[in-house]
Design a protein around this motif. Structure first.
Motif, PDB file in Angstrom:
ATOM      1  N   UNK A   1      53.868  30.278  39.071  1.00 14.09           N
ATOM      2  CA  UNK A   1      53.453  31.319  40.004  1.00 14.09           C
ATOM      3  C   UNK A   1      52.453  30.709  40.985  1.00 14.09           C
ATOM      4  N   UNK A   2      52.678  30.977  42.235  1.00 10.45           N
ATOM      5  CA  UNK A   2      51.813  30.413  43.250  1.00 10.45           C
ATOM      6  C   UNK A   2      50.566  31.248  43.468  1.00 10.45           C
ATOM      7  N   UNK A   3      49.668  30.714  44.243  1.00  7.01           N
ATOM      8  CA  UNK A   3      48.403  31.385  44.531  1.00  7.01           C
ATOM      9  C   UNK A   3      48.626  32.721  45.238  1.00  7.01           C
ATOM     10  N   UNK A   4      49.540  32.752  46.193  1.00  9.04           N
ATOM     11  CA  UNK A   4      49.806  33.989  46.931  1.00  9.04           C
ATOM     12  C   UNK A   4      50.367  35.063  46.001  1.00  9.04           C
ATOM     13  N   UNK A   5      51.275  34.669  45.085  1.00 15.61           N
ATOM     14  CA  UNK A   5      51.817  35.630  44.124  1.00 15.61           C
ATOM     15  C   UNK A   5      50.728  36.172  43.207  1.00 15.61           C
ATOM     16  N   UNK A   6      49.796  35.322  42.807  1.00 15.78           N
ATOM     17  CA  UNK A   6      48.690  35.756  41.951  1.00 15.78           C
ATOM     18  C   UNK A   6      47.813  36.765  42.665  1.00 15.78           C
ATOM     19  N   UNK A   7      47.496  36.507  43.928  1.00 13.63           N
ATOM     20  CA  UNK A   7      46.673  37.429  44.713  1.00 13.63           C
ATOM     21  C   UNK A   7      47.409  38.749  44.910  1.00 13.63           C
ATOM     22  N   UNK A   8      48.693  38.706  45.229  1.00 13.51           N
ATOM     23  CA  UNK A   8      49.478  39.930  45.393  1.00 13.51           C
ATOM     24  C   UNK A   8      49.476  40.761  44.115  1.00 13.51           C
ATOM     25  N   UNK A   9      49.646  40.111  42.980  1.00 13.69           N
ATOM     26  CA  UNK A   9      49.667  40.808  41.697  1.00 13.69           C
ATOM     27  C   UNK A   9      48.315  41.446  41.391  1.00 13.69           C
ATOM     28  N   UNK A  10      47.247  40.735  41.680  1.00 15.66           N
ATOM     29  CA  UNK A  10      45.907  41.265  41.433  1.00 15.66           C
ATOM     30  C   UNK A  10      45.620  42.480  42.311  1.00 15.66           C
ATOM     31  N   UNK A  11      46.048  42.432  43.558  1.00 13.73           N
ATOM     32  CA  UNK A  11      45.816  43.553  44.471  1.00 13.73           C
ATOM     33  C   UNK A  11      46.688  44.751  44.139  1.00 13.73           C
ATOM     34  N   UNK A  12      47.836  44.518  43.540  1.00 16.99           N
ATOM     35  CA  UNK A  12      48.759  45.596  43.220  1.00 16.99           C
ATOM     36  C   UNK A  12      48.508  46.200  41.842  1.00 16.99           C
ATOM     37  N   UNK A  13      47.579  45.660  41.071  1.00  9.73           N
ATOM     38  CA  UNK A  13      47.334  46.164  39.720  1.00  9.73           C
ATOM     39  C   UNK A  13      46.830  47.593  39.754  1.00  9.73           C
ATOM     40  N   UNK A  14      47.171  48.344  38.731  1.00  5.97           N
ATOM     41  CA  UNK A  14      46.833  49.761  38.636  1.00  5.97           C
ATOM     42  C   UNK A  14      45.388  49.913  38.174  1.00  5.97           C
ATOM     43  N   UNK A  15      44.556  50.554  38.991  1.00  3.30           N
ATOM     44  CA  UNK A  15      43.145  50.739  38.636  1.00  3.30           C
ATOM     45  C   UNK A  15      42.983  51.701  37.473  1.00  3.30           C
ATOM     46  N   UNK A  16      43.945  52.590  37.239  1.00  4.54           N
ATOM     47  CA  UNK A  16      43.864  53.539  36.125  1.00  4.54           C
ATOM     48  C   UNK A  16      44.019  52.828  34.787  1.00  4.54           C
ATOM     49  N   UNK A  17      44.569  51.608  34.803  1.00  3.55           N
ATOM     50  CA  UNK A  17      44.761  50.864  33.568  1.00  3.55           C
ATOM     51  C   UNK A  17      43.443  50.318  33.026  1.00  3.55           C
ATOM     52  N   UNK A  18      42.440  50.213  33.876  1.00  2.00           N
ATOM     53  CA  UNK A  18      41.140  49.711  33.429  1.00  2.00           C
ATOM     54  C   UNK A  18      40.374  50.826  32.725  1.00  2.00           C
ATOM     55  N   UNK A  19      39.847  50.544  31.539  1.00  2.28           N
ATOM     56  CA  UNK A  19      39.123  51.594  30.823  1.00  2.28           C
ATOM     57  C   UNK A  19      37.813  51.948  31.508  1.00  2.28           C
ATOM     58  N   UNK A  20      37.439  53.198  31.440  1.00  2.00           N
ATOM     59  CA  UNK A  20      36.163  53.660  31.981  1.00  2.00           C
ATOM     60  C   UNK A  20      35.382  54.323  30.857  1.00  2.00           C
ATOM     61  N   UNK A  21      34.130  53.969  30.698  1.00  2.00           N
ATOM     62  CA  UNK A  21      33.338  54.578  29.629  1.00  2.00           C
ATOM     63  C   UNK A  21      33.288  56.088  29.785  1.00  2.00           C
ATOM     64  N   UNK A  22      33.393  56.781  28.668  1.00  4.14           N
ATOM     65  CA  UNK A  22      33.321  58.237  28.680  1.00  4.14           C
ATOM     66  C   UNK A  22      32.133  58.658  27.808  1.00  4.14           C
ATOM     67  N   UNK A  23      30.940  58.241  28.237  1.00  4.22           N
ATOM     68  CA  UNK A  23      29.746  58.507  27.446  1.00  4.22           C
ATOM     69  C   UNK A  23      28.816  59.516  28.101  1.00  4.22           C
ATOM     70  N   UNK A  24      29.317  60.223  29.118  1.00  2.00           N
ATOM     71  CA  UNK A  24      28.515  61.245  29.775  1.00  2.00           C
ATOM     72  C   UNK A  24      27.650  60.727  30.909  1.00  2.00           C
ATOM     73  N   UNK A  25      27.755  59.462  31.246  1.00  2.00           N
ATOM     74  CA  UNK A  25      26.950  58.896  32.321  1.00  2.00           C
ATOM     75  C   UNK A  25      27.354  59.500  33.660  1.00  2.00           C
ATOM     76  N   UNK A  26      26.348  59.827  34.457  1.00  2.00           N
ATOM     77  CA  UNK A  26      26.602  60.365  35.784  1.00  2.00           C
ATOM     78  C   UNK A  26      26.150  59.411  36.883  1.00  2.00           C
ATOM     79  N   UNK A  27      25.655  58.240  36.500  1.00  2.00           N
ATOM     80  CA  UNK A  27      25.213  57.271  37.487  1.00  2.00           C
ATOM     81  C   UNK A  27      24.205  56.305  36.900  1.00  2.00           C
TER      82      UNK A  27
END
Length: 68
Positions: A1-27
Motif C-alpha cells: 500500500x502506498x503513502x497516498x492510499x494510506x492517507x486516503x484510508x485514514x481520512x475516510x475512516x469512520x469517526x463513530x468507530x472511535x470509542x468516546x468515554x461515557x463518564x458524564x464529562x461535559x468538558x
C-alpha cells in the motif's frame, strides 16, 4: 500500500468507530498560561491550575471528535 492510499484510508475512516468515554464529562478546565488541562470529572475542588494557582476557564465538550 502506498503513502497516498494510506492517507486516503485514514481520512475516510469512520469517526463513530472511535470509542468516546461515557463518564458524564461535559468538558475540561484549561489554564491558558500553563497549557494545563483537567477534565471536569477529574477535578477535585476549585478549578485552579496546579502549576501557577490561577483560576482555570471551562471549555464545554462538543461533538464526537472532542478530545475531552
Amino acid at each position: 500500500m502506498g503513502l497516498i492510499d494510506t492517507v486516503k484510508e485514514a481520512l475516510a475512516s469512520d469517526s463513530a468507530a472511535r470509542p468516546r468515554p461515557d463518564d458524564g464529562s461535559e468538558g475540561a478546565y484549561w489554564c491558558d498560561d500553563c497549557d494545563v488541562r483537567i477534565r471536569d470529572v477529574d477535578l477535585a475542588g476549585e478549578p485552579t491550575c496546579p502549576d501557577c494557582g490561577e483560576e482555570m476557564r471551562f471549555e464545554r465538550a462538543s461533538g464526537r471528535s472532542c478530545a475531552c
